[in-house]
Design a protein around this motif. Structure first.
Motif, PDB file in Angstrom:
ATOM      1  N   ALA A 200      -0.808  17.431  32.314  1.00  7.39           N
ATOM      2  CA  ALA A 200      -1.416  16.504  31.357  1.00  7.39           C
ATOM      3  C   ALA A 200      -2.319  15.496  32.072  1.00  7.39           C
ATOM      4  N   SER A 201      -1.840  14.960  33.194  1.00 10.86           N
ATOM      5  CA  SER A 201      -2.630  13.980  33.944  1.00 10.86           C
ATOM      6  C   SER A 201      -3.898  14.602  34.509  1.00 10.86           C
ATOM      7  N   ALA A 202      -3.767  15.824  35.050  1.00 10.54           N
ATOM      8  CA  ALA A 202      -4.937  16.504  35.612  1.00 10.54           C
ATOM      9  C   ALA A 202      -5.967  16.786  34.529  1.00 10.54           C
ATOM     10  N   SER A 203      -5.510  17.236  33.371  1.00 10.25           N
ATOM     11  CA  SER A 203      -6.428  17.527  32.270  1.00 10.25           C
ATOM     12  C   SER A 203      -7.162  16.274  31.817  1.00 10.25           C
ATOM     13  N   ALA A 204      -6.416  15.168  31.704  1.00 11.28           N
ATOM     14  CA  ALA A 204      -7.034  13.914  31.281  1.00 11.28           C
ATOM     15  C   ALA A 204      -8.063  13.441  32.296  1.00 11.28           C
ATOM     16  N   TYR A 205      -7.744  13.589  33.576  1.00 10.94           N
ATOM     17  CA  TYR A 205      -8.664  13.157  34.630  1.00 10.94           C
ATOM     18  C   TYR A 205      -9.947  13.983  34.598  1.00 10.94           C
ATOM     19  N   LEU A 206      -9.809  15.295  34.504  1.00  7.93           N
ATOM     20  CA  LEU A 206     -10.983  16.166  34.530  1.00  7.93           C
ATOM     21  C   LEU A 206     -11.836  16.003  33.277  1.00  7.93           C
ATOM     22  N   SER A 207     -11.214  15.644  32.166  1.00 10.36           N
ATOM     23  CA  SER A 207     -11.961  15.514  30.917  1.00 10.36           C
ATOM     24  C   SER A 207     -13.001  14.396  30.982  1.00 10.36           C
ATOM     25  N   GLN A 208     -12.853  13.458  31.940  1.00 12.40           N
ATOM     26  CA  GLN A 208     -13.864  12.406  32.111  1.00 12.40           C
ATOM     27  C   GLN A 208     -15.236  12.989  32.439  1.00 12.40           C
ATOM     28  N   TYR A 209     -15.236  14.172  33.057  1.00 10.22           N
ATOM     29  CA  TYR A 209     -16.483  14.776  33.524  1.00 10.22           C
ATOM     30  C   TYR A 209     -16.952  15.910  32.621  1.00 10.22           C
ATOM     31  N   GLU A 210     -16.273  16.098  31.487  1.00  4.74           N
ATOM     32  CA  GLU A 210     -16.630  17.167  30.564  1.00  4.74           C
ATOM     33  C   GLU A 210     -18.059  16.966  30.077  1.00  4.74           C
ATOM     34  N   GLY A 211     -18.820  18.044  30.054  1.00  7.06           N
ATOM     35  CA  GLY A 211     -20.216  17.986  29.639  1.00  7.06           C
ATOM     36  C   GLY A 211     -21.193  17.821  30.784  1.00  7.06           C
ATOM     37  N   GLN A 212     -20.700  17.495  31.984  1.00  5.91           N
ATOM     38  CA  GLN A 212     -21.566  17.378  33.155  1.00  5.91           C
ATOM     39  C   GLN A 212     -21.634  18.724  33.892  1.00  5.91           C
ATOM     40  N   SER A 213     -22.769  18.982  34.507  1.00  9.01           N
ATOM     41  CA  SER A 213     -22.887  20.158  35.369  1.00  9.01           C
ATOM     42  C   SER A 213     -22.173  19.891  36.690  1.00  9.01           C
ATOM     43  N   GLY A 214     -21.951  20.957  37.451  1.00  6.50           N
ATOM     44  CA  GLY A 214     -21.328  20.789  38.758  1.00  6.50           C
ATOM     45  C   GLY A 214     -22.107  19.830  39.637  1.00  6.50           C
ATOM     46  N   ALA A 215     -23.427  19.955  39.630  1.00  3.40           N
ATOM     47  CA  ALA A 215     -24.264  19.056  40.436  1.00  3.40           C
ATOM     48  C   ALA A 215     -24.139  17.619  39.966  1.00  3.40           C
ATOM     49  N   ALA A 216     -24.097  17.410  38.651  1.00  7.49           N
ATOM     50  CA  ALA A 216     -23.951  16.053  38.113  1.00  7.49           C
ATOM     51  C   ALA A 216     -22.610  15.451  38.504  1.00  7.49           C
ATOM     52  N   ILE A 217     -21.567  16.281  38.528  1.00  7.99           N
ATOM     53  CA  ILE A 217     -20.250  15.782  38.930  1.00  7.99           C
ATOM     54  C   ILE A 217     -20.267  15.359  40.389  1.00  7.99           C
ATOM     55  N   VAL A 218     -20.899  16.157  41.235  1.00  7.33           N
ATOM     56  CA  VAL A 218     -20.991  15.790  42.655  1.00  7.33           C
ATOM     57  C   VAL A 218     -21.665  14.435  42.793  1.00  7.33           C
ATOM     58  N   TYR A 219     -22.776  14.231  42.093  1.00  8.97           N
ATOM     59  CA  TYR A 219     -23.477  12.947  42.171  1.00  8.97           C
ATOM     60  C   TYR A 219     -22.579  11.822  41.661  1.00  8.97           C
ATOM     61  N   SER A 220     -21.863  12.068  40.583  1.00  5.30           N
ATOM     62  CA  SER A 220     -20.958  11.045  40.041  1.00  5.30           C
ATOM     63  C   SER A 220     -19.904  10.648  41.063  1.00  5.30           C
TER      64      SER A 220
END
Length: 277
Positions: free
Chosen positions: A52-72
């Motif tokens: 549950a914690s992992a899912s909630a954490y990853l959901s912050q980046y939902e909608g971003q591309s892999g490259a956008a996540i790296v920049y974030s």
């Protein structure tokens, strides 16, 4: 949560029971939670909470591309300047640094410095790692970005220098797409090449891995005896957009109860095999 593993009964079981008040304003405990004394049951509950914690954490980046996540993640880790050299396999990530990119909304992006070659970029990243103040919000680290194949191999010398001198560096390199043939243009066994000269070397297999992989990369580079870390970024995964299905797939593959002791299996095995120097 966009994804929440575990059944409703499982989740209800782990929720703290609130105190309720009777008419005399005395606190009366709600129905008691069963006492858990079985190790297997404790493991099951821990697995539910972890998923549950992992899912909630990853959901912050939902909608971003892999490259956008790296920049974030670079922004989150206080990176203000990145040295590097461009190439086809890393263009999706480099686009994130352009001042006209809509993500910046008029704000100043991380400073991108194009160097004469990848080797120079690596050594300058070392300089950043050595010269940053140690009493700031974020521990010192230098970041270098390069493309695949010969771009990567040009980084071997600065990575070896950093591991010898204990310099915190995070190196990010493009890679041929995951569906490309082994002899694809500028494809190279990046993890095999960099493992001997880094504290940790890892190849991304899904955009859903990127947030936790980058968190771990910066932690390893900065803590203990500082040193270089390498992350390999296949081009198609830089363009992959994180969604609920990818998050669910990542959680189910890495955080099932049967895998709890192993944690994130591939990441942990990579660290163990390298000894996380």
């Amino acid at each position: 949560f966009s994804v929440l593993a575990g059944t409703k009964d499982e989740i209800d079981f782990i929720q703290p029971q609130a105190l309720i008040s009777n008419n005399n304003n005395n606190n009366v405990a709600a129905p008691s939670i069963p006492q858990v004394t079985n190790d297997a049951e404790l493991q099951r509950i821990a697995a539910i909470e972890t998923r549950a914690s992992a899912s909630a954490y990853l959901s912050q980046y939902e909608g971003q591309s892999g490259a956008a996540i790296v920049y974030s993640k670079l922004v989150e880790n206080g990176v203000e300047a990145v040295n590097g050299f461009s190439g086809g396999a890393v263009l999706p990530l480099l686009d994130q640094f352009h001042p006209a990119h809509p993500r910046h909304k008029g704000q100043k992006p991380i400073r991108w410095i194009t160097n004469s070659n990848e080797s120079s970029a690596g050594h300058i990243a070392e300089g950043y790692g050595k010269s940053m103040p140690i009493d700031s919000e974020h521990k010192p680290v230098g970041v270098v970005i390069a493309t695949s194949g010969p771009g990567l191999t040009n980084l071997i010398t600065p990575l070896q220098d950093a591991i010898c001198d204990g310099v915190p560096v995070v190196a990010l390199c493009g890679q041929a797409a995951t569906n490309a043939p082994e002899d694809a243009f500028q494809s190279a066994p990046a993890v095999d090449l960099t493992s001997p000269c880094t504290k940790w070397s890892y190849q991304i297999k899904s955009a859903a891995e990127i947030p936790m992989v980058l968190d771990y990369a910066f932690y390893v580079a900065r803590n203990g005896r500082p040193g270089p870390v390498f992350v390999d970024l296949p081009k198609d995964l830089q363009n992959q957009v994180l969604n609920a299905d990818l998050i669910d797939e990542f959680v189910q593959q890495n955080l099932m109860e049967t895998l709890l002791e192993d944690g994130f299996v591939r990441m942990q095995n990579a660290a163990i095999n390298m000894g996380t120097k």
